[in-house]
Design a protein around this motif. Structure first.
Motif, short mmCIF file in Angstrom:
data_model
loop_
_atom_site.label_atom_id
_atom_site.label_comp_id
_atom_site.label_asym_id
_atom_site.label_seq_id
_atom_site.Cartn_x
_atom_site.Cartn_y
_atom_site.Cartn_z
N ASP A 110 -52.79 -21.55 1.19
CA ASP A 110 -53.62 -20.80 2.36
C ASP A 110 -52.73 -20.73 3.58
O ASP A 110 -52.79 -19.75 4.34
CB ASP A 110 -54.99 -21.65 2.68
N GLY A 111 -51.99 -21.95 3.86
CA GLY A 111 -51.18 -22.01 5.03
C GLY A 111 -50.14 -20.80 5.26
O GLY A 111 -49.95 -20.21 6.16
N GLN A 112 -49.40 -20.74 3.96
CA GLN A 112 -48.65 -19.38 3.93
C GLN A 112 -49.11 -18.02 3.97
O GLN A 112 -48.59 -17.34 4.89
CB GLN A 112 -47.66 -19.66 2.55
N ARG A 113 -50.25 -17.88 3.68
CA ARG A 113 -51.03 -16.53 3.75
C ARG A 113 -51.36 -16.38 5.23
O ARG A 113 -51.05 -15.41 5.69
CB ARG A 113 -52.27 -16.59 2.81
N GLU A 114 -51.82 -17.38 5.96
CA GLU A 114 -52.22 -17.41 7.08
C GLU A 114 -51.09 -17.20 8.09
O GLU A 114 -51.35 -16.55 9.20
CB GLU A 114 -53.12 -18.73 7.55
N HIS A 115 -50.19 -17.75 7.66
CA HIS A 115 -48.72 -17.51 8.71
C HIS A 115 -48.35 -16.03 8.56
O HIS A 115 -48.11 -15.56 9.50
CB HIS A 115 -47.63 -18.25 7.91
N ASP A 116 -48.61 -15.50 7.38
CA ASP A 116 -48.03 -13.95 7.12
C ASP A 116 -49.01 -13.12 8.19
O ASP A 116 -48.56 -12.29 8.75
CB ASP A 116 -48.21 -13.47 5.86
N LEU A 117 -50.51 -13.62 7.85
CA LEU A 117 -51.26 -12.93 8.65
C LEU A 117 -51.13 -13.03 10.26
O LEU A 117 -51.25 -11.94 11.04
CB LEU A 117 -52.66 -13.47 8.50
N ASP A 118 -50.78 -14.12 10.70
CA ASP A 118 -50.60 -14.49 11.98
C ASP A 118 -49.27 -13.57 12.59
O ASP A 118 -49.35 -12.99 13.62
CB ASP A 118 -50.36 -15.96 12.38
N ILE A 119 -48.30 -13.59 11.90
CA ILE A 119 -47.12 -12.69 12.13
C ILE A 119 -47.60 -11.22 12.14
O ILE A 119 -47.39 -10.56 13.15
CB ILE A 119 -45.97 -12.76 10.98
N ALA A 120 -48.32 -10.85 11.00
CA ALA A 120 -48.55 -9.41 11.14
C ALA A 120 -49.55 -9.00 12.45
O ALA A 120 -49.43 -8.08 13.14
CB ALA A 120 -49.61 -9.41 9.80
N ARG A 121 -50.40 -10.01 12.92
CA ARG A 121 -51.33 -9.60 13.88
C ARG A 121 -50.44 -9.54 15.24
O ARG A 121 -50.57 -8.68 15.91
CB ARG A 121 -52.21 -11.02 14.19
N VAL A 122 -49.57 -10.43 15.37
CA VAL A 122 -48.59 -10.53 16.54
C VAL A 122 -47.77 -9.06 16.77
O VAL A 122 -47.49 -8.46 17.49
CB VAL A 122 -47.71 -11.87 16.73
N ASN A 123 -47.05 -8.85 15.54
CA ASN A 123 -46.51 -7.93 15.54
C ASN A 123 -46.99 -6.34 15.41
O ASN A 123 -46.41 -5.51 16.32
CB ASN A 123 -45.57 -7.79 14.11
N ILE A 124 -48.07 -6.30 15.14
CA ILE A 124 -48.93 -4.91 15.13
C ILE A 124 -49.16 -5.04 16.63
O ILE A 124 -48.94 -3.82 17.25
CB ILE A 124 -50.01 -5.15 14.25
N ALA A 125 -49.76 -5.79 17.15
CA ALA A 125 -50.12 -5.96 18.65
C ALA A 125 -49.01 -5.42 19.41
O ALA A 125 -49.31 -4.32 20.43
CB ALA A 125 -50.75 -7.12 19.21
N GLY A 126 -47.82 -5.96 19.08
CA GLY A 126 -46.67 -5.60 19.81
C GLY A 126 -46.38 -4.23 19.97
O GLY A 126 -45.77 -3.73 20.73
N GLU A 127 -46.47 -3.73 18.46
CA GLU A 127 -45.82 -2.53 18.08
C GLU A 127 -46.89 -1.36 18.78
O GLU A 127 -46.35 -0.46 19.55
CB GLU A 127 -45.80 -2.39 16.71
N LEU A 128 -48.20 -1.78 18.67
CA LEU A 128 -48.99 -0.83 19.50
C LEU A 128 -49.12 -0.73 20.69
O LEU A 128 -49.02 0.35 21.61
CB LEU A 128 -50.34 -1.07 18.94
N MET A 129 -48.75 -2.04 21.49
CA MET A 129 -48.38 -2.13 23.08
C MET A 129 -47.14 -1.15 23.24
O MET A 129 -47.30 -0.51 24.37
CB MET A 129 -48.26 -3.33 23.34
N ASP A 130 -46.33 -1.27 22.57
CA ASP A 130 -45.01 -0.37 22.61
C ASP A 130 -45.26 0.82 22.87
O ASP A 130 -44.66 1.61 23.50
CB ASP A 130 -43.90 -0.94 21.76
N LEU A 131 -46.15 1.35 21.75
CA LEU A 131 -46.58 2.81 21.96
C LEU A 131 -47.20 3.33 23.06
O LEU A 131 -46.70 4.32 23.64
CB LEU A 131 -47.17 3.13 20.56
N GLU A 132 -48.11 2.08 23.48
CA GLU A 132 -48.84 2.61 24.61
C GLU A 132 -48.02 2.59 25.84
O GLU A 132 -47.82 3.65 26.52
CB GLU A 132 -49.85 1.40 24.65
N ALA A 133 -47.03 1.68 25.98
CA ALA A 133 -46.09 1.60 27.22
C ALA A 133 -45.06 3.08 26.93
O ALA A 133 -44.89 3.45 28.25
CB ALA A 133 -45.23 0.44 26.84
#
Lengths: 365, 416
Positions: B182-205
Motif C-alpha cells: 500500500d505504501g508503494q502505491r500511495e507513493h506513486d499516487l502522491d508523486i502523480a498528484r504533485v506532478n499533475i498539479a505542477g504540470e497544470l499550473m505550468d500550463l496556467e502560467a
C-alpha cells in the motif's frame, strides 16, 4: 529535525529465504549526513525505502525522533525523497517552481512565500525568484530543485543515488553542493550510493552494507584507517587497499622476505596465514631487496606521485580484492623515482600503517 | 569502442543514424517536427524506414534497464510505448564517449498532453486526461509495476471515443514487483498528484489552460478516481448465502468498468451463512476483447463500447434479434462500419483513427438528428461530417511530442 534509528530492522522479500536487510542497527544523530553504501544488491536502497515507508518492515523497528514509524504510511513520516523526479516547469517562476507543492499541501500563500524566500536565501537564489528556469544555469536549476525539498522542511531528507544520471564533472560539482547545503541546513539526511568516493566525500558517517548485513558504520576516517574486515578494507579507498595472504611466523608475519611484527595476542586468533592489508600510499619500496618481489606492469604518472601496478613475482601469492576477485598490487611512489615497466621492485607495508585480518573470517585482528 | 545495438528485430537502417554526434546536435533533416516540452533528457524524433522513432540519450545501464522493463510491460499487455533498440558504445569522432540511446517507436495517433493543450480544447479535458491516467496507474499497479515518476509528461494519450486512453512512455524509474505494498502505491499516487498539479499550473502560467478550475483541485481527482477504481477492482465483499446473484452482479459491475474477472476467490465463513468474495485477477479490455472476437476490429476500450452499442442498435433496428451474434456482427461490419470508414478520403486519414472517426460520425449524426428532429442515415451524416468537421481537425497521426531542453537536475533512484 530528528534522529533516526534502525532497530534490528529486517526486510525479507516474499519468496526469498534470506533477508535483503538483516537486523540493521544504526543510530543516526540529529542533523547528521549518513551515507548508505555498498555494492549492487547489498540492501542499501531497501533500507532507505524502509525508512521512507516504501518497503514493509518484517522485523525490528524504525524510529524518527521519538516516533515509532515502522507501520506508519509514507505521508505521515515527514520525510522527503529529494531529487527523485523533479521537473522544472518552464512557464512558472523560480519561486513557483520551489513552492507549488506546498500549495497542494494547503499551506497558505504568505507562509509559502516566506518559506520560499528563506530557502532562496540559503540557496543564493533570491535575485532569481521572479525569473523563469530557462534563464538559469544548470547549477542554479539544480538548486531550485533542492529548494523544492527544502521548503517542505521535512524531518529527514532521503536521497537514493541522486547523481547516478549526471556526467562525471557535474557529479562532482553537485556532490559538493549537496554536502555543503546539508551542513548549512542541518537536516538529518540519509543518502544512498554505490560509489565509495561519493560516500567518503559526503558523509559524516558511512554505513557499509553487504548482502543485507551492516559491515561497519563509522566516520570516513575510521572506515579508512580501521576497517573492521577485509570487505570494508577492499571497498573503501581508491585505488583500493592491497590485500595479501602471508604466512604467520613467530612474533609476526612474513611479507616476502620481510618480517613484520604483529601483536602476539592478535596473532593467537589467526591460523597459519593471515591477510595483510596495505594502502598504496603506505607501501614502502626498498632498495635492498627487502620485502615482497613485485613485477611492474604499468606506471601511472600523476606528477608529484606515480602509481605502480604489478603482480607478485611469486605466482603462488594471492592478492584479494575483498570481494573474492583478483587485482594488481598497487604502490604509490615518488614521481621522481619511478620504476620501469618489467622491473622487479621490493615492497612492504610501513609498520605503522598495516592492517591484519583473519584469513578465514576476514575479521580485523 | 564498437557500437552495440540491442534490438529484438534490428533494422539495418539504424546504422545510418549519426551515432557519433551528441543527440542534441543531430541535423534537422533527419528529425521529425518538434513541439517543445519538458524532460530530464535530450529526446529527439527521427524518421527511419517509414517509421517515427523516439531517441532518448541516457546512461547505458539505465537505457538497458528501461528497454527490458518496457519489453516486460508489453509482455504483460500493459499500455506502454514499444521499445525498439538500445544503441551503446557510442563515441565522438575524436574518441570522447557518449551516452547510450534508448529508442522507442512512436505510438501512432498518440498525443502528448502539451500538444493537446495547444489545440482548442473541449471543456473538461484535464479531467478526462486524469481519468485515463488513473486507469493506467491502476492497471500498472495490479500487475506489480511501481512507476516512481507518474506524470502527464510521462504519459501519451490516444483518443478513445471522446475520452482518452493513457500509455506509459517513461519507465526509467520503474520497477516490476510480484506485488506492491500500500505504501508503494500511495507513493506513486502522491508523486502523480504533485506532478499533475505542477504540470497544470505550468500550463496556467503559460496561458494555455483555458479552464477556470484550480489546478490543485483538478489534480486531486487522480486520488479519488484511482481509489474508486482500485476498490471496485480489488475490494472484498461479504454476501449472504441467499444472495448469490450478487456474485454475478459484482462481475457485471467490473465488466461495466471495462474489466474481465479471470479469477474470483469465494470462501464461506465458519457457519456457512455468508460468502466472502474477492476478485483476484482482473484484466482490462472487456469490451475491446469482445469486439475483437466478433469483428476482428482492434480498437480501444471506449471505442469498442461505442461500436458494440451501435452493433446492438443495428441488431434491433434490422430485426435480427434471433440471429447468431457473430453473423450479426459480420453484417454490421460490412454494411455499416466499413462503408463509413472507407468513405473517408485518403488525405483526411491522418486526422483521426477510423474507430474514432466512426465514433465522431455517430455523435455528428445525433446532433444533426436533434436539429432536424428526425433520424438521419449514417451515410448522410458522414457526408456532412467529411465536408464540415473533419477537414478542420489537426493531423494527429504523428504528433511527435516533447522535444526537450535538458534540465540536468535529478536522477532517478535505482534499485541496488
Amino acid at each position: 529535525m530528528a534522529t533516526v534509528k534502525f532497530d534490528n530492522a529486517t526486510r525479507i522479500y516474499p519468496g526469498n529465504d534470506t533477508p535483503s536487510v538483516d537486523k540493521l542497527n544504526i543510530d543516526i544523530q540529529d542533523g547528521e549526513f549518513l551515507v548508505l553504501v555498498g555494492p549492487s544488491g547489498c540492501g542499501k536502497s531497501t533500507s532507505l525505502r524502509m525508512l521512507a515507508g516504501l518497503e514493509e518492515v518484517n522485523g525490528g523497528k524504525i524510529w524518527i525522533g521519538d516516533r515509532d514509524v515502522t507501520d506508519m504510511s509514507p505521508k505521515d513520516r515527514d520525510v522527503a525523497m529529494v531529487f527523485q523526479n523533479y521537473a522544472l516547469y518552464p512557464h512558472m517562476t523560480v519561486a513557483d517552481n520551489m513552492g507549488f507543492a506546498l500549495k497542494i499541501a494547503g499551506v497558505d500563500k504568505s507562509e509559502i512565500r516566506s518559506r520560499v524566500e528563506e530557502a532562496a536565501k540559503i540557496l543564493d537564489l533570491t535575485q532569481y525568484l521572479e525569473r523563469k528556469p530557462k534563464a538559469l544555469s544548470g547549477g542554479q536549476r539544480q538548486r531550485v530543485a533542492m529548494g523544492r525539498a527544502i521548503v517542505r522542511s521535512p524531518q529527514v531528507f532521503l536521497m537514493d543515488e541522486p547523481l547516478s544520471n549526471l556526467d562525471a564533472k557535474l557529479r562532482v560539482q553537485t556532490r559538493t553542493q549537496i554536502a555543503s547545503l546539508q551542513r548549512r541546513l542541518g537536516v538529518t539526511t540519509v543518502y544512498v550510493t554505490h560509489d565509495q568516493v561519493e560516500a567518503m566525500t559526503m558523509g559524516d558517517r558511512i554505513a557499509l552494507l553487504k548482502d543485507g548485513i551492516l559491515q561497519q558504520c563509522a566516520s570516513p576516517r575510521e572506515m579508512y584507517d580501521k576497517p573492521v574486515n577485509v570487505f570494508v578494507a577492499g571497498f573503501i579507498g581508491s585505488p583500493a587497499m592491497n590485500l595479501v595472504t602471508v604466512p604467520v611466523v613467530d612474533g609476526g608475519v612474513k611479507f616476502g622476505n620481510h618480517a613484520l611484527p604483529v601483536d602476539r595476542e592478535a596473532l593467537a586468533k589467526a591460523g597459519k596465514t593471515v591477510i595483510v592489508g596495505v594502502r598504496p600510499e603506505d607501501v614502502e619500496v626498498t632498495s635492498n631487496q627487502d620485502g615482497l618481489a613485485i613485477t611492474v606492469e604499468l606506471v601511472e604518472e600523476l606528477g608529484a606521485d606515480a602509481y605502480v601496478y604489478g603482480t607478485p613475482a611469486d605466482k603462488s601469492i594471492e592478492l584479494e580484492s575483498g570481494d573474492g576477485g583478483i587485482k594488481p598490487f598497487i604502490a604509490r611512489v615518488d614521481g621522481r623515482q619511478v620504476p620501469m615497466k618489467g622491473e622487479t621492485i621490493y615492497v612492504h607495508p610501513s609498520a605503522d600503517h598495516m592492517h591484519v585480518f583473519n584469513k578465514e573470517t576476514g575479521v580485523r585482528l | 569502442m564498437a557500437l552495440q545495438i540491442t534490438a529484438s528485430r534490428p533494422d539495418p537502417a539504424l546504422l545510418d543514424l549519426p551515432w557519433r554526434t551528441p543527440l542534441e546536435e543531430w541535423p534537422d533533416e533527419i528529425l521529425a517536427a518538434l513541439p517543445r516540452g519538458i524532460s530530464r533528457h535530450v529526446v529527439r524524433f527521427v524518421h527511419l524506414s517509414g517509421r517515427v522513432l523516439a531517441v532518448k540519450e541516457i546512461k547505458t545501464d539505465i537505457a538497458q534497464r528501461e528497454y527490458e522493463l518496457l519489453r516486460n510491460l508489453r509482455r504483460l499487455d500493459l499500455p506502454s510505448v514499444e521499445p525498439f533498440a538500445v544503441v551503446s558504445g557510442r563515441e565522438t569522432r575524436d574518441g570522447m564517449p557518449l551516452d547510450a540511446c534508448l529508442i522507442t517507436r512512436h505510438l501512432p495517433f498518440s498525443l502528448p498532453y502539451r500538444a493537446l493543450y495547444s489545440q482548442n480544447l473541449r471543456k473538461g479535458t484535464a479531467v478526462r486526461l486524469i481519468d485515463a491516467l488513473a486507469v493506467l496507474l491502476v492497471r500498472l499497479h495490479l500487475n506489480g509495476f511501481w512507476w516512481g515518476d507518474v506524470s502527464l509528461s510521462n504519459t501519451l494519450f490516444r483518443r478513445d471515443a471522446g475520452a482518452f486512453a493513457a500509455y506509459l512512455v517513461d519507465a526509467e524509474t520503474g520497477e516490476l514487483r510480484a506485488r506492491l505494498s500500500d505504501g508503494q502505491r500511495e507513493h506513486d499516487l502522491d508523486i502523480a498528484r504533485v506532478n499533475i498539479a505542477g504540470e497544470l499550473m505550468d500550463l496556467e502560467a503559460g496561458g494555455l489552460l483555458q479552464e477556470e478550475r484550480d489546478p490543485v483541485a483538478v489534480s486531486a481527482r487522480i486520488l479519488t478516481r484511482y481509489h474508486e477504481l482500485w476498490d471496485a477492482l480489488t475490494g472484498a465483499e461479504l454476501i449472504e448465502v441467499g444472495e448469490r446473484w450478487r456474485v454475478d452482479d459484482r462481475i457485471r459491475r467490473l465488466n461495466a468498468l471495462g474489466f474481465d474477472v479471470d479469477e474470483l476467490a469465494m470462501t464461506t465463513d465458519v457457519d456457512g451463512t455468508r460468502i466472502h468474495i474477492e476478485p483476484k485477477v482482473v484484466d482490462a479490455g472487456h469490451h475491446s476483447r469482445r469486439l475483437l472476437r466478433l469483428t476482428g476490429l482492434d480498437v480501444r476500450e471506449n471505442q469498442a463500447r461505442r461500436l458494440l452499442n451501435d452493433l446492438d442498435a443495428f441488431r434491433i433496428g434490422t430485426g435480427r434479434n434471433e440471429q447468431d451474434e457473430e453473423q450479426v456482427a459480420h453484417a454490421w461490419l460490412t454494411e455499416v462500419y466499413e462503408p463509413v470508414t472507407r468513405t473517408v478520403p485518403r488525405e483526411l486519414m491522418g486526422k483521426l483513427e477510423p474507430a474514432e472517426i466512426f465514433h465522431e460520425v455517430l455523435e455528428h449524426r445525433w446532433y444533426l438528428a436533434e436539429r432536424a428532429q428526425h433520424d438521419i442515415p449514417i451515410m448522410e451524416a458522414l457526408t456532412d461530417y467529411i465536408a464540415s468537421v473533419l477537414p478542420g481537425k489537426p493531423d494527429e497521426a504523428t504528433v511527435v511530442g516533447t522535444d526537450t531542453r535538458e534540465l540536468p537536475v535529478i536522477a532517478p533512484g535505482r534499485i541496488d
